[in-house]
Design a protein around this motif. Sequence first.
Motif, short mmCIF file in Angstrom:
data_model
loop_
_atom_site.label_atom_id
_atom_site.label_comp_id
_atom_site.label_asym_id
_atom_site.label_seq_id
_atom_site.Cartn_x
_atom_site.Cartn_y
_atom_site.Cartn_z
N ASP A 16 0.81 -1.22 0.00
CA ASP A 16 0.00 0.00 0.00
C ASP A 16 0.84 1.27 0.00
N ALA A 17 2.16 1.14 -0.22
CA ALA A 17 3.04 2.31 -0.11
C ALA A 17 2.65 3.40 -1.10
N PHE A 18 2.27 3.03 -2.32
CA PHE A 18 1.99 4.03 -3.35
C PHE A 18 0.59 4.63 -3.21
N LYS A 19 -0.24 4.06 -2.35
CA LYS A 19 -1.56 4.67 -2.12
C LYS A 19 -1.42 6.05 -1.49
N LEU A 20 -0.28 6.28 -0.84
CA LEU A 20 -0.06 7.57 -0.19
C LEU A 20 -0.03 8.71 -1.20
N PHE A 21 0.28 8.40 -2.46
CA PHE A 21 0.40 9.45 -3.48
C PHE A 21 -0.74 9.42 -4.48
N SER A 22 -1.86 8.81 -4.11
CA SER A 22 -2.96 8.68 -5.05
C SER A 22 -4.17 9.53 -4.68
N GLY A 23 -4.22 10.11 -3.49
CA GLY A 23 -5.38 10.88 -3.06
C GLY A 23 -5.19 12.37 -3.23
N SER A 24 -6.12 13.13 -2.70
CA SER A 24 -6.07 14.58 -2.81
C SER A 24 -4.96 15.18 -1.96
N SER A 25 -4.45 14.43 -0.97
CA SER A 25 -3.38 14.93 -0.09
C SER A 25 -2.01 14.42 -0.51
N LYS A 26 -1.86 14.00 -1.77
CA LYS A 26 -0.60 13.38 -2.19
C LYS A 26 0.58 14.36 -2.07
N HIS A 27 0.37 15.62 -2.38
CA HIS A 27 1.47 16.58 -2.29
C HIS A 27 1.86 16.83 -0.83
N LEU A 28 0.87 16.87 0.05
CA LEU A 28 1.15 17.02 1.48
C LEU A 28 1.96 15.82 1.99
N HIS A 29 1.56 14.61 1.60
CA HIS A 29 2.28 13.41 2.04
C HIS A 29 3.71 13.42 1.51
N ALA A 30 3.90 13.84 0.27
CA ALA A 30 5.25 13.85 -0.32
C ALA A 30 6.15 14.85 0.42
N GLU A 31 5.62 16.05 0.69
CA GLU A 31 6.42 17.05 1.41
C GLU A 31 6.70 16.61 2.84
N LEU A 32 5.74 15.93 3.46
CA LEU A 32 5.94 15.45 4.83
C LEU A 32 7.03 14.39 4.88
N LEU A 33 7.03 13.44 3.93
CA LEU A 33 8.07 12.41 3.89
C LEU A 33 9.44 13.03 3.68
#
Length: 464
Positions: A16-33
């Motif tokens: 499920d790792a790539f699910k983090l970049f599939s929603g509306s918050s994908k940019h937030l998740h990327a910047e947080l990581l």
Amino acid sequence: MGQTIEQAIFGDIHPDAFKLFSGSSKHLHAELLEYLSEQVFDDAGVVNRPEVIDAMQEFLNANSIGSQEGDDPFGVKRANTLYARLVETGWLVEQRSSYKRLVDIDPGARILLDFLLDMKAGRLRNYGAEVIQVLSLLESADRDPENRSEALRSATRSARGFLNHLRTLSAGMGKAEEAISSHHDFSALFEAFFKDYVERHLIADYKQLHTKASPYRFRVRILELVDNISDDEFKLQSLAEAYIREGKAKSLQKARDAVSIDLRKIASVFTNIDGYLEIIEETRKRVEQRIRNTIKFLDSIEEANTETIERVLRKIGKHDFKATEANDCNLGTHLPSGPVHLFSPAKKSIKIEAQPIKRPSKSPAMQKYETAIQLYRERSVITPDKAEGYLDRILKGARSAEGKDLPINSLDDFFVFERLRGIEYLSGGALSDKWKVRDIEGVIDNGWIRCQNFIIERRTKESS
């Protein structure tokens, strides 16, 4: 279809790792990581769970994310939600130490994250370093094949990285061409040309291919090193034995096959590179031709612009014209006033006659040089007849002999001696049913060559 970790393309990364970049918050998740990787887990290793959540809360407050929600002014709830999401998708893993819950980035996810951050920063696009690395690694493997076999495998990976960069450059210029062609507005077209094409591809990558310091100049040297290693039986044997020692192959034959495959891959990359360069060059010509045509006919295109015509007609409709008599000046029907107004027929193109190409004749010195080179090549190529003739002449009916006892009286003897350790593989194994070779203790050092001592013996029906 079930796959083991070794067979799966993503290894042991959480499914499920790539699910983090599939929603509306994908940019937030990327910047947080990216923030967690560089600020929290950079040097600290494992971190207490509360410290990770506090760091997430600081990240949200710094980006004014938590303050947008009235019931969560400091981002506490959002930080806990994000933490649970990262754990759920396999980016963070928890460990227990006594009563503490320690957190770290998942090992597989860390490799993926480092790759994505390098790609974002452009650190994966330095193809010059890849070419120089291939050259350095091949030189290392050529000098010391017994102890530097890993250099050959690393050179293969670097060669593939260089090829991938050229593919990326070719595809990127193609996408830039499509983006430029899709723009009908002039300002957007020129913006796409200078931003997407000139800055990103032409200056950053393409220009490096045409400078004196281009790493592409090492191509010939790399191919020479590949040929030298491929033609040297001693180096191939040393590399194969090292592959077995390091666990890259289970048998000598498989190890030799692996060495040959690695060398062929490197040679294939730098031999077929011209095709990719031609595609890149053709794309550059098309893009620049389109821009030149746009600039050339810019005035004509603007005059025929529908919006301009519509604006002129609206202004004419609002104008209060007085009745006037039509005349030649108003209607543009006056006679031509000079040669400029007369029709000029198109000039006929002059037919170009075919002319035979005359190649310059070679000088006598060049002919002698080429003949000498050809004779040397024929002399240095060892055939089964040459090898067997040497052994029959030296052994004189004896069944076997040690390598240190075999004399080298001429350059022809040296060429044959150099290939004796691989006589079973010579010309596809033509002599494998007549002779066999095995290494023994000792070193041969006779002024011509230094190598492992060996014994060569005739095969008999019993030994076969």
